[in-house]
Structure formats: structure tokens, C-alpha cells
Enzyme design. Structure first.
Site, mmCIF file in Angstrom:
data_model
loop_
_atom_site.group_PDB
_atom_site.id
_atom_site.type_symbol
_atom_site.label_atom_id
_atom_site.label_comp_id
_atom_site.label_asym_id
_atom_site.label_seq_id
_atom_site.Cartn_x
_atom_site.Cartn_y
_atom_site.Cartn_z
ATOM 1 N N GLN A 197 -43.904 102.568 15.448
ATOM 2 C CA GLN A 197 -42.722 102.268 14.892
ATOM 3 C C GLN A 197 -41.514 101.641 15.579
ATOM 4 O O GLN A 197 -40.828 100.872 15.216
ATOM 5 C CB GLN A 197 -41.963 103.498 14.166
ATOM 6 C CG GLN A 197 -42.942 104.062 12.860
ATOM 7 C CD GLN A 197 -42.130 105.250 12.262
ATOM 8 O OE1 GLN A 197 -41.411 106.160 12.606
ATOM 9 N NE2 GLN A 197 -42.414 105.582 10.685
ATOM 10 N N THR B 183 -19.300 65.209 27.541
ATOM 11 C CA THR B 183 -18.881 66.028 28.351
ATOM 12 C C THR B 183 -18.576 65.277 29.843
ATOM 13 O O THR B 183 -19.143 64.623 30.334
ATOM 14 C CB THR B 183 -19.895 67.215 28.841
ATOM 15 O OG1 THR B 183 -20.207 67.770 27.642
ATOM 16 C CG2 THR B 183 -19.453 68.249 29.668
ATOM 17 N N GLU C 192 -23.707 71.357 22.344
ATOM 18 C CA GLU C 192 -23.141 71.038 21.095
ATOM 19 C C GLU C 192 -21.979 71.744 20.742
ATOM 20 O O GLU C 192 -21.675 71.810 19.630
ATOM 21 C CB GLU C 192 -24.390 70.782 19.823
ATOM 22 C CG GLU C 192 -25.536 70.030 20.551
ATOM 23 C CD GLU C 192 -25.134 68.477 21.202
ATOM 24 O OE1 GLU C 192 -24.265 67.976 20.881
ATOM 25 O OE2 GLU C 192 -25.860 68.163 21.940
ATOM 26 N N ARG D 246 -52.323 94.219 22.147
ATOM 27 C CA ARG D 246 -52.095 95.210 23.392
ATOM 28 C C ARG D 246 -52.461 96.571 22.857
ATOM 29 O O ARG D 246 -51.995 97.037 21.851
ATOM 30 C CB ARG D 246 -50.647 95.033 23.765
ATOM 31 C CG ARG D 246 -50.210 96.125 24.717
ATOM 32 C CD ARG D 246 -50.918 96.139 26.021
ATOM 33 N NE ARG D 246 -50.214 96.758 27.106
ATOM 34 C CZ ARG D 246 -50.700 96.963 28.364
ATOM 35 N NH1 ARG D 246 -51.773 96.605 28.735
ATOM 36 N NH2 ARG D 246 -49.765 97.821 29.071
#
Length: 389
Positions: free
Chosen positions: A282, A129, A367, A271
Site C-alpha cells: 500500500q 536572459t 521560461e 521488483r
């Protein structure tokens, strides 16, 4: 055997467990302190070298262990799970340097550099680069002019991982600017050669313990024997190198996903809200399910890519790009989901998820940017340009 058949051998499992134990014992306890202090730990790189972690795709005669690309992916994931900053070592020491030299270097260059990189007696980097040449690699302006038995290199490389600490580099430069990508060549360059200097890039979003910088080359004289392959063949070599480095990036991205998932699961089971662990809710389960699916899918694509290489399919750009695109996108998304589970605590540095989230962002850039990956995938699917030519 189908290309989708992926089964770890007992050797792979033992390797994974060994690396995981090392990462949990040596890296995990110091990773947050190292990141916050922007401290690069050469000693940890040395320890990884002592364990032989850099040598999976490298033959034993050059200091490797020849365990293969799947082993390399497994090792890279486990280190990436503990530290994004240390994950980069597998491109600096292995894919971007040693594997490139193994493919295209003379026997003298192979024996001079690869064993030293495997043992981390030398630290490597690779220069592609530039300030105005990122995805458009053919636009690079660094030049290499033949002068007798030497090449004279002039130019500037940008965003080079390990530039400030590296001892050597694989550098791409134009030996014929008029020929554009057909005029690109690759060289090995010692970082202490006269005319080489570096500048550090200190302010980054993440990977704070990973030195990054610029390489400035001013009339650097490199012996002609340090040319990799043939003059003018560098662009094809670069594409092959990226097939290797993208595998490491994708494997590290899976490690980032797994780290975020680990933190989310741990927090959700500990928690308490409304008299029960939030794991019972859920909505939390839905988030965790998505994290699991993304992580497992990314890992499957990475392992398929690695196993193809182990079975002799060297030019599997399509599968590598798929793995890189999916895993690196997941490395951005999965930590974000983890932040949802940890909520306000995840927004502080008290928990690792903030670091994991910052480090995960870079995978969509390094990359090969995400849009480049999508372009390659789409052009292959549309028969406009086949990836595995």
C-alpha cells in the site's frame, strides 16, 4: 462548449501515436548514451522536422501544418517523455523563433526564416536572459543603436539554449535605455554575422545533450528590416513570446512526469520483495497514486491552455502561467516520488529515473521562475494586476 471540455480528435490521436512510436524507436534507445556523452544529435532534430513536428501552430504557407496549439502540446509532451534535451527543439524552432517572426516580422523575414526553421535547415535560439537580467527582463543591458539602415547590437546573453549550434536568433535589446521596458526592441540576428561569438556552458545538472551557452555581441550590424514589429514595443512582444514558450515548457514537463510514472510502474510490477511484487504494498500504491494525480492534473491544465489558443484566445497569460507553474512543479516532484519507488536502484544510472529527475529540475527555472508564476497568479486572484489584459 466549456473551456474545460477537452476531447482529442482522431487526428490528434493519430499524431500522438505517430510521435510516440518515433520517440520509442529513434530517441529512447540512444537517449542515455547521448546524455552521458553530452552529444547533441542534429540528425534527430532533422528527423522531427521531416515528420512536420515543428509546424503545428504555423500556417502551411510558411512550411507548417496548421494543426494548432493542442497538437503542439501533444507532440512536445511525447518528445519530452523520451528526452528533455530534445524537447527544447519546440521552443527553438517553433515558439521562440518562428511564432515570434510570424507575429511581428515583415513578409520578407517570414519567408526567409520560418520555412527554414520548420525544415531544420536552420537551427534557432532566442536571447532574453543576461548575466544580471533574469526575471527582471527590463534590466537587460544589451543595446541596439540605429545607424543609417542598420542597428548596431552590443551586449551579452546568458543561459541561451542552443547558442553554440544555432544559425539564427531572435534577440531582445534596448533601443532606448532611459525608457526602461518601454525602450526594448526585438531583432532577428544571424549567428554568423561579424561580431557574434558564443561560449559553451558545459557543466549543468541535467539536459546534458542540450547545448547551452552565452551569446556575445560586439558591434553586430543588423539590417533595419530585421527589426520585429516596432521599435520600443519589444517588452510587450516578449510577454507574448513567453506565453508561447511557457506552453511548450509546460507540455514538456508533463512528458517528464509521464516518463517518471512509467518507470515507477514498470519497476513496481517487476521488483519482488517478501515474496511478491512491491506493487502489492500500500505504501508503494500511495506514491504511485500521487504520481498519477499530479501528471493528470498537469496535463489537463496544459491542454486547456492549448485549446484556448486554438479557439482564438491569444492572450491567455493566466491559464498559461497556471499550466506552467503546476506542470513544472510536478516535473520536479513526480520524479522524486519515482525515486522513492525505485529506491537504491533509482539512485544509480542503471535506470532512467536519475536522468529524468535531473532534467525535471530545470522546468521550475526556464521560461519564468516558479516564484514569478506564483506572483502573476496571486496578483490576478487579488485583482492587483489582471493577467489577461
Amino acid at each position: 462548449m466549456s473551456e474545460y471540455d477537452i476531447e482529442l480528435t482522431e487526428e490528434h490521436i493519430m499524431l500522438r501515436d505517430m510521435v510516440r512510436k518515433f520517440a520509442e524507436k529513434e530517441i529512447a534507445p540512444v537517449v542515455d548514451k547521448d546524455e552521458n556523452e553530452h552529444r547533441f544529435q542534429r540528425e534527430l532534430v532533422n528527423q522531427m522536422a521531416e515528420l512536420g513536428l515543428f509546424g503545428c501552430p504555423v500556417p502551411e504557407e510558411y512550411g507548417g501544418n496548421n494543426m494548432g496549439y493542442l497538437a503542439h502540446a501533444i507532440v512536445t509532451e511525447e518528445i519530452g517523455r523520451a528526452s528533455g534535451s530534445l524537447r527544447v527543439a519546440f521552443n527553438m524552432q517553433t515558439m521562440g523563433t518562428s511564432v515570434s517572426i510570424l507575429k511581428w516580422g515583415s513578409e520578407e523575414i517570414k519567408r526567409k526564416y520560418i520555412p527554414e526553421l520548420m525544415a531544420a535547415r536552420l537551427l534557432g535560439c532566442f536571447g532574453i536572459t543576461e548575466p544580471d537580467a533574469g526575471s527582471d527582463t527590463a534590466a537587460m543591458t544589451t543595446t541596439a543603436v540605429k545607424d543609417g539602415n542598420e542597428y548596431v547590437l552590443n551586449g551579452r546573453k546568458m543561459w541561451i539554449t542552443w547558442a553554440p549550434v544555432a544559425d539564427m536568433a531572435v534577440v531582445f535589446a534596448m533601443t532606448d535605455k532611459k525608457a526602461k521596458h518601454k525602450g526594448m526592441s526585438a531583432f532577428v540576428m544571424d549567428m554568423d554575422m561579424p561580431g557574434v561569438s558564443t561560449l559553451s556552458i558545459k557543466e549543468k545538472l541535467g539536459l546534458w545533450a542540450c547545448p547551452t551557452g552565452e551569446i556575445i555581441m560586439e558591434d553586430v550590424r543588423v539590417p533595419a528590416g530585421y527589426l520585429l514589429g516596432e521599435e520600443g514595443k519589444g517588452f510587450g512582444m516578449l510577454m507574448q513570446e513567453l506565453i508561447s514558450t511557457r506552453l511548450s515548457a509546460a507540455a514538456g514537463a508533463v512528458g517528464t512526469c509521464q516518463a517518471a510514472l512509467d518507470e515507477a510502474v514498470k519497476y513496481a510490477t517487476e521488483r519482488q520483495q517478501f515474496g511478491q511484487p512491491i506493487a502489492q504494498f500500500q505504501m508503494v500504491q500511495e506514491v504511485v497514486a500521487r504520481m498519477v494525480a499530479e501528471t493528470e492534473a498537469a496535463r489537463a491544465l496544459v491542454w486547456r491552455c492549448a485549446m484556448q489558443k486554438d479557439r482564438g484566445l491569444v492572450n491567455n497569460m493566466r491559464e498559461t502561467v497556471l499550466a506552467k507553474y503546476y506542470a513544472c512543479r510536478a516535473a520536479d516532484e513526480v520524479p522524486n516520488l519515482g525515486l522513492e519507488v525505485l529506491s537504491a536502484y533509482g539512485y544509480s544510472n542503471e535506470y532512467p529515473i536519475a536522468r529524468i529527475l535531473r532534467d525535471g529540475k530545470v522546468y521550475k527555472i526556464l521560461e519564468g521562475a516558479t516564484n514569478i508564476m506564483k506572483m502573476i497568479i496571486a496578483q490576478d486572484a487579488l485583482n492587483l494586476k489582471k493577467a489577461n489584459r
